[in-house]
Motif scaffolding. Structure first.
Motif, PDB file in Angstrom:
ATOM      1  N   THR A 170       1.998   6.590  -6.467  1.00  0.00           N
ATOM      2  CA  THR A 170       2.313   6.360  -7.883  1.00  0.00           C
ATOM      3  C   THR A 170       1.318   7.043  -8.810  1.00  0.00           C
ATOM      4  O   THR A 170       0.169   7.302  -8.454  1.00  0.00           O
ATOM      5  CB  THR A 170       2.315   4.851  -8.198  1.00  0.00           C
ATOM      6  OG1 THR A 170       1.001   4.327  -7.964  1.00  0.00           O
ATOM      7  CG2 THR A 170       3.319   4.115  -7.332  1.00  0.00           C
ATOM      8  N   THR A 171       1.760   7.321 -10.020  1.00  0.00           N
ATOM      9  CA  THR A 171       0.877   7.862 -11.056  1.00  0.00           C
ATOM     10  C   THR A 171      -0.243   6.880 -11.359  1.00  0.00           C
ATOM     11  O   THR A 171      -1.395   7.267 -11.552  1.00  0.00           O
ATOM     12  CB  THR A 171       1.688   8.150 -12.336  1.00  0.00           C
ATOM     13  OG1 THR A 171       2.724   9.083 -12.039  1.00  0.00           O
ATOM     14  CG2 THR A 171       0.786   8.722 -13.433  1.00  0.00           C
ATOM     15  N   TYR A 172       0.103   5.599 -11.388  1.00  0.00           N
ATOM     16  CA  TYR A 172      -0.881   4.560 -11.687  1.00  0.00           C
ATOM     17  C   TYR A 172      -2.050   4.611 -10.720  1.00  0.00           C
ATOM     18  O   TYR A 172      -3.211   4.504 -11.126  1.00  0.00           O
ATOM     19  CB  TYR A 172      -0.206   3.187 -11.615  1.00  0.00           C
ATOM     20  CG  TYR A 172      -1.145   2.033 -11.895  1.00  0.00           C
ATOM     21  CD1 TYR A 172      -1.264   1.506 -13.175  1.00  0.00           C
ATOM     22  CD2 TYR A 172      -1.925   1.472 -10.879  1.00  0.00           C
ATOM     23  CE1 TYR A 172      -2.130   0.452 -13.445  1.00  0.00           C
ATOM     24  CE2 TYR A 172      -2.788   0.422 -11.138  1.00  0.00           C
ATOM     25  CZ  TYR A 172      -2.892  -0.083 -12.415  1.00  0.00           C
ATOM     26  OH  TYR A 172      -3.758  -1.106 -12.674  1.00  0.00           O
ATOM     27  N   GLU A 173      -1.763   4.769  -9.442  1.00  0.00           N
ATOM     28  CA  GLU A 173      -2.797   4.720  -8.413  1.00  0.00           C
ATOM     29  C   GLU A 173      -3.805   5.845  -8.552  1.00  0.00           C
ATOM     30  O   GLU A 173      -4.933   5.749  -8.068  1.00  0.00           O
ATOM     31  CB  GLU A 173      -2.133   4.773  -7.033  1.00  0.00           C
ATOM     32  CG  GLU A 173      -3.037   4.417  -5.883  1.00  0.00           C
ATOM     33  CD  GLU A 173      -3.320   2.926  -5.797  1.00  0.00           C
ATOM     34  OE1 GLU A 173      -4.078   2.524  -4.907  1.00  0.00           O
ATOM     35  OE2 GLU A 173      -2.775   2.160  -6.621  1.00  0.00           O
ATOM     36  N   HIS A 174      -3.418   6.927  -9.228  1.00  0.00           N
ATOM     37  CA  HIS A 174      -4.292   8.095  -9.350  1.00  0.00           C
ATOM     38  C   HIS A 174      -4.821   8.280 -10.768  1.00  0.00           C
ATOM     39  O   HIS A 174      -5.369   9.329 -11.093  1.00  0.00           O
ATOM     40  CB  HIS A 174      -3.534   9.346  -8.896  1.00  0.00           C
ATOM     41  CG  HIS A 174      -3.137   9.296  -7.446  1.00  0.00           C
ATOM     42  ND1 HIS A 174      -1.922   8.795  -7.031  1.00  0.00           N
ATOM     43  CD2 HIS A 174      -3.806   9.637  -6.317  1.00  0.00           C
ATOM     44  CE1 HIS A 174      -1.855   8.854  -5.709  1.00  0.00           C
ATOM     45  NE2 HIS A 174      -2.977   9.356  -5.258  1.00  0.00           N
ATOM     46  N   ARG A 175      -4.673   7.269 -11.601  1.00  0.00           N
ATOM     47  CA  ARG A 175      -5.158   7.344 -12.982  1.00  0.00           C
ATOM     48  C   ARG A 175      -6.528   6.697 -13.079  1.00  0.00           C
ATOM     49  O   ARG A 175      -6.738   5.569 -12.630  1.00  0.00           O
ATOM     50  CB  ARG A 175      -4.173   6.636 -13.914  1.00  0.00           C
ATOM     51  CG  ARG A 175      -4.560   6.687 -15.384  1.00  0.00           C
ATOM     52  CD  ARG A 175      -3.444   6.085 -16.245  1.00  0.00           C
ATOM     53  NE  ARG A 175      -3.834   6.030 -17.651  1.00  0.00           N
ATOM     54  CZ  ARG A 175      -4.244   4.931 -18.279  1.00  0.00           C
ATOM     55  NH1 ARG A 175      -4.332   3.786 -17.609  1.00  0.00           N
ATOM     56  NH2 ARG A 175      -4.577   4.958 -19.555  1.00  0.00           N
ATOM     57  N   ALA A 176      -7.501   7.407 -13.649  1.00  0.00           N
ATOM     58  CA  ALA A 176      -8.890   6.941 -13.683  1.00  0.00           C
ATOM     59  C   ALA A 176      -9.051   5.658 -14.498  1.00  0.00           C
ATOM     60  O   ALA A 176      -9.794   4.750 -14.098  1.00  0.00           O
ATOM     61  CB  ALA A 176      -9.793   8.038 -14.237  1.00  0.00           C
ATOM     62  N   TRP A 177      -8.377   5.557 -15.619  1.00  0.00           N
ATOM     63  CA  TRP A 177      -8.546   4.402 -16.495  1.00  0.00           C
ATOM     64  C   TRP A 177      -8.175   3.085 -15.815  1.00  0.00           C
ATOM     65  O   TRP A 177      -8.741   2.029 -16.107  1.00  0.00           O
ATOM     66  CB  TRP A 177      -7.696   4.559 -17.764  1.00  0.00           C
ATOM     67  CG  TRP A 177      -8.322   5.393 -18.826  1.00  0.00           C
ATOM     68  CD1 TRP A 177      -8.086   6.720 -19.080  1.00  0.00           C
ATOM     69  CD2 TRP A 177      -9.291   4.980 -19.793  1.00  0.00           C
ATOM     70  NE1 TRP A 177      -8.844   7.151 -20.138  1.00  0.00           N
ATOM     71  CE2 TRP A 177      -9.596   6.107 -20.612  1.00  0.00           C
ATOM     72  CE3 TRP A 177      -9.935   3.768 -20.057  1.00  0.00           C
ATOM     73  CZ2 TRP A 177     -10.511   6.049 -21.657  1.00  0.00           C
ATOM     74  CZ3 TRP A 177     -10.846   3.712 -21.115  1.00  0.00           C
ATOM     75  CH2 TRP A 177     -11.127   4.839 -21.885  1.00  0.00           C
ATOM     76  N   GLU A 225       0.825  -1.213   0.000  1.00  0.00           N
ATOM     77  CA  GLU A 225       0.000   0.000   0.000  1.00  0.00           C
ATOM     78  C   GLU A 225       0.855   1.257   0.000  1.00  0.00           C
ATOM     79  O   GLU A 225       0.517   2.258  -0.642  1.00  0.00           O
ATOM     80  CB  GLU A 225      -0.928   0.007   1.224  1.00  0.00           C
ATOM     81  CG  GLU A 225      -2.125  -0.924   1.111  1.00  0.00           C
ATOM     82  CD  GLU A 225      -1.767  -2.372   1.361  1.00  0.00           C
ATOM     83  OE1 GLU A 225      -2.631  -3.238   1.120  1.00  0.00           O
ATOM     84  OE2 GLU A 225      -0.623  -2.645   1.793  1.00  0.00           O
ATOM     85  N   VAL A 226       1.969   1.218   0.725  1.00  0.00           N
ATOM     86  CA  VAL A 226       2.865   2.375   0.771  1.00  0.00           C
ATOM     87  C   VAL A 226       3.540   2.582  -0.577  1.00  0.00           C
ATOM     88  O   VAL A 226       3.639   3.706  -1.084  1.00  0.00           O
ATOM     89  CB  VAL A 226       3.916   2.203   1.886  1.00  0.00           C
ATOM     90  CG1 VAL A 226       4.959   3.314   1.830  1.00  0.00           C
ATOM     91  CG2 VAL A 226       3.240   2.179   3.248  1.00  0.00           C
ATOM     92  N   LEU A 227       4.025   1.499  -1.180  1.00  0.00           N
ATOM     93  CA  LEU A 227       4.681   1.595  -2.481  1.00  0.00           C
ATOM     94  C   LEU A 227       3.743   2.139  -3.549  1.00  0.00           C
ATOM     95  O   LEU A 227       4.142   2.922  -4.421  1.00  0.00           O
ATOM     96  CB  LEU A 227       5.208   0.224  -2.902  1.00  0.00           C
ATOM     97  CG  LEU A 227       6.371  -0.354  -2.082  1.00  0.00           C
ATOM     98  CD1 LEU A 227       6.688  -1.773  -2.553  1.00  0.00           C
ATOM     99  CD2 LEU A 227       7.608   0.526  -2.190  1.00  0.00           C
ATOM    100  N   ARG A 228       2.476   1.737  -3.487  1.00  0.00           N
ATOM    101  CA  ARG A 228       1.514   2.163  -4.513  1.00  0.00           C
ATOM    102  C   ARG A 228       0.948   3.550  -4.272  1.00  0.00           C
ATOM    103  O   ARG A 228       0.519   4.225  -5.205  1.00  0.00           O
ATOM    104  CB  ARG A 228       0.348   1.165  -4.570  1.00  0.00           C
ATOM    105  CG  ARG A 228       0.715  -0.193  -5.077  1.00  0.00           C
ATOM    106  CD  ARG A 228      -0.516  -1.046  -5.312  1.00  0.00           C
ATOM    107  NE  ARG A 228      -1.407  -0.446  -6.287  1.00  0.00           N
ATOM    108  CZ  ARG A 228      -2.340  -1.099  -6.964  1.00  0.00           C
ATOM    109  NH1 ARG A 228      -2.496  -2.388  -6.761  1.00  0.00           N
ATOM    110  NH2 ARG A 228      -3.119  -0.492  -7.814  1.00  0.00           N
ATOM    111  N   GLY A 229       0.934   3.963  -3.006  1.00  0.00           N
ATOM    112  CA  GLY A 229       0.165   5.137  -2.623  1.00  0.00           C
ATOM    113  C   GLY A 229       0.434   6.396  -3.410  1.00  0.00           C
ATOM    114  O   GLY A 229      -0.487   7.153  -3.728  1.00  0.00           O
TER     115      GLY A 229
END
Length: 645
Positions: free
Chosen positions: A221-228, A215-219
């Motif tokens: 990231t650009t990926y985690e905040h991309r709608a698609w 969860e920390v590693l992902r938190g």
């Protein structure tokens, strides 16, 4: 707060290795371990992870001209019936790289073509091809190469079937650590990662090792905040997540990672409090999970704002099946009165879409995070409770404008054709009667001798908008414009106390009746500061329309009585002032649920069309004290609609 890293006993020094830290290869991922994860899931979890959440939908190979990458022949091939394949979810970015077009699609189908074009294939896709081969799979679906990007019909057919494509794949590869398609999957190729593991000696035979937290590693990231990427991950049965130089495996039953020994058939994701947003199991509230999805999705970003519904298309199709309903700009028509009550969780802004528009009554018309809360104190949002509320505490008969015939938003005859009608009979509006086409128990208002039933049904025909000054060009897109009858009334607004303001994620106004009594609150969608100049210019007066019944433990009749007493003690009525008034409605009181409130929408008129500006609640008893001309006279004007600016 979750720690960035954790310390664990090194598995080599433990009596039993399970749940202890593991050394990881510095240069490259051990794909034998990854294959073990996949095999363990297949053997240990069975149908729990094997059954796609989209099993009620037709299979992906029925999608016209759907293609896959054959990682052995290194070319595109048509998907065969029953084909097993892997999918990729990643961040596109703005770097131009190879994609399928009408011009090159035939070339990309020639064996070896992708190998010959290897320098043009972005790193993330090349690495995903390698991963697919290394884990013993042959086919990979990647949007950039498997969809003809300049063919609108082909693009649309795939975008609106994402739930079938991602839901049926055996594994989803997630490039969570990359900012664009060239970032690659660290650790797939030798020398592409440099994992720093700290080993701390406690004694000669006892060592601790640092391990990572997904969860920390992902938190960040650009990926985690991309709608698609939300819907791509939402439907996955199994996920192979590349982030922070490591790889993690996640399925519906377990999570495994390189630096911790977790491969145990008795260990389940839910036992460790893990698990991301997964489709609900049968029996769980579809309303609760839908509200969580909308909150998550609207908190994410889009490169192109016009994609707001396309990037939600797979989820929309999934919920249409779960609700046994039709989705209207992201809102289920089976519970439209509830879905319309979304609240901003931050100041919103209108989507900049050029000539295209989305309706203001949908969260799709706004940029920013929103939530949909329970209409009552029943926080579970249970299907039965929702159906009771829809039946007994809503009254608006919703129509969608059309140039030929205004259509009911919920048409019970049409919806009964849905093959899941019987099993969805407990969800939303499910019946009709002689009083109300939505199956309500009765109509609520009689104005000027006309019942609401008579007024509502008068909106059905094309002559419903008979105002000669109303231009049909204002209604260019059928379905965006809602027609309905309800009560409209004017109030003043003031400033909430700090205690009251703390109950809202964003700023809210106090609603004041003509006596100056604090009668509720309204949350402006764009935030208080954005609308304050217009409010002050209009002498603090706003227009509200009644939507449905509500209740709240923090807004009780006792508090309203206290507000009346406070207002009566003032010498000058606040409605005559141009300054904001401080209102404190007192402490929160836990009372039994009563239907003493109305859900209301803040509106503003633009060219005879009402536009949503906010949402809130007011006390029912306050309606009789609305500003002149009162609720009765204002009603006739609400026959228009709510539309985007």
């Amino acid at each position: 707060m979750m720690p960035d890293i954790q310390l664990s006993l090194l598995a080599e020094d433990a009596p039993e290795p399970d749940f202890h830290g593991r050394r990881i290869p510095k240069e490259q991922i051990d794909f034998n371990l990854v294959k073990t994860w996949l095999l363990n899931c297949l053997l240990w979890h069975g149908a729990e992870c094997e059954k796609p959440v989209t099993e009620n939908l037709s299979p992906p190979w029925d999608i016209p001209d759907i293609r896959l990458i054959d990682v052995e022949q290194m070319c595109l091939v048509k998907m065969a019936k029953g084909c097993q394949y892997v999918t990729l979810s990643y961040v596109w970015g703005s770097i131009p790289t190879l994609m399928a077009t009408r011009e090159n699609i035939m070339e990309l189908e020639k064996p070896g073509k992708l190998q010959r074009l290897a320098s043009e294939v972005p790193n993330t896709i090349r690495d995903a091809i390698d991963v697919t081969a290394k884990i013993g799979q042959r086919f990979l679906w990647v949007d950039r190469l498997c969809i003809v990007q300049d063919d609108e019909a082909h693009l649309h057919a795939h975008i609106w079937n994402m739930e079938r494509i991602y839901g049926d794949s055996v594994l989803l590869i997630i490039a969570a650590g990359g900012d664009n398609a060239e970032s690659g999957l660290l650790g797939v190729r030798p020398g592409t990662r440099d994992c720093q593991q700290t080993i701390l000696p406690i004694k000669s035979t006892l060592r601790l090792v640092t391990t990572q937290v997904l969860e920390v590693l992902r938190g960040s990231t650009t990926y985690e905040h991309r709608a698609w990427t939300l819907q791509e991950e939402f439907f996955a049965r199994r996920k192979l997540i590349f982030v922070g130089g490591q790889v993690f495996f996640e399925c519906r039953e377990a999570r495994w990672q390189e630096d911790v020994v977790l491969e145990n058939p008795m260990m389940r994701t839910k036992d460790r409090g893990w698990g991301r947003l997964l489709p609900p199991a049968e029996g769980l509230s579809v309303f609760l999970t839908y509200s969580q999805i909308v909150h998550n999705y609207t908190s994410r970003r889009l490169t192109w704002e016009l994609d707001i519904l396309d990037a939600f298309a797979g989820i929309s199709n999934y919920w249409a099946e779960k609700f046994g309903a039709t989705m209207k700009y992201g809102l289920p028509n089976a519970a439209f009165d509830w879905a319309l009550l979304w609240e901003p969780q931050e100041p919103l802004s209108n989507r900049e879409l050029g000539a295209s528009t989305f309706p203001s009554w949908s969260w799709a018309g706004w940029k920013g995070c929103v939530s949909i809360h329970p209409p009552t104190n029943d926080s579970s949002l249970s299907p039965r409770g929702m159906q009771q509320w829809l039946t007994h505490h809503t009254w608006i008969v919703w129509y969608q404008w059309s140039a030929s015939l205004n259509a009911l938003l919920w048409d019970v005859i049409r919806e009964r054709k849905n093959k899941h009608w019987r099993e969805r009979a407990h969800i939303g509006y499910r019946c009709t009667n002689s009083v109300d086409p939505f199956g309500r128990s009765s109509h609520r208002f009689v104005i000027d001798g006309k019942s609401q039933e008579e007024m509502s049904w008068s909106l059905r025909g094309p002559d419903a908008l008979d105002d000669p000054g109303f231009e049909s060009s204002q209604m260019a897109v059928s379905g965006q414009l809602l027609l309905f009858w309800t009560v409209s009334a004017r109030f003043c607004v003031g400033q909430l106390s700090k205690q009251e303001q703390s109950r809202h994620k964003v700023g809210a106004f106090a609603v004041l009746d003509r006596r100056g009594v604090a009668s509720g609150y309204v949350i402006p969608d764009r935030g208080i500061l954005a609308v304050l100049p217009a409010v002050l210019e209009n002498n603090n007066k706003v227009e509200l329309i009644l939507l449905s019944d509500s209740s709240s433990t923090s807004m009780t009749d006792k508090q309203y009585d206290k507000a009346v007493e406070n207002a009566e003690a003032q010498e000058e009525p606040p409605t005559e002032r141009n300054t904001m008034v401080i209102i404190d409605s007192g402490p929160q009181i836990e009372d039994a649920e009563t239907w003493n409130l109305y859900h209301v929408m803040l509106i503003e008129w633009r060219d005879q069309v009402a536009v949503r500006k906010g949402i809130g609640k007011i006390y029912k008893r306050a309606i009789q004290y609305a500003l002149d001309p009162g609720p009765d006279e204002a009603l006739a004007r609400i026959e228009n609609t709510v539309r985007h600016e």
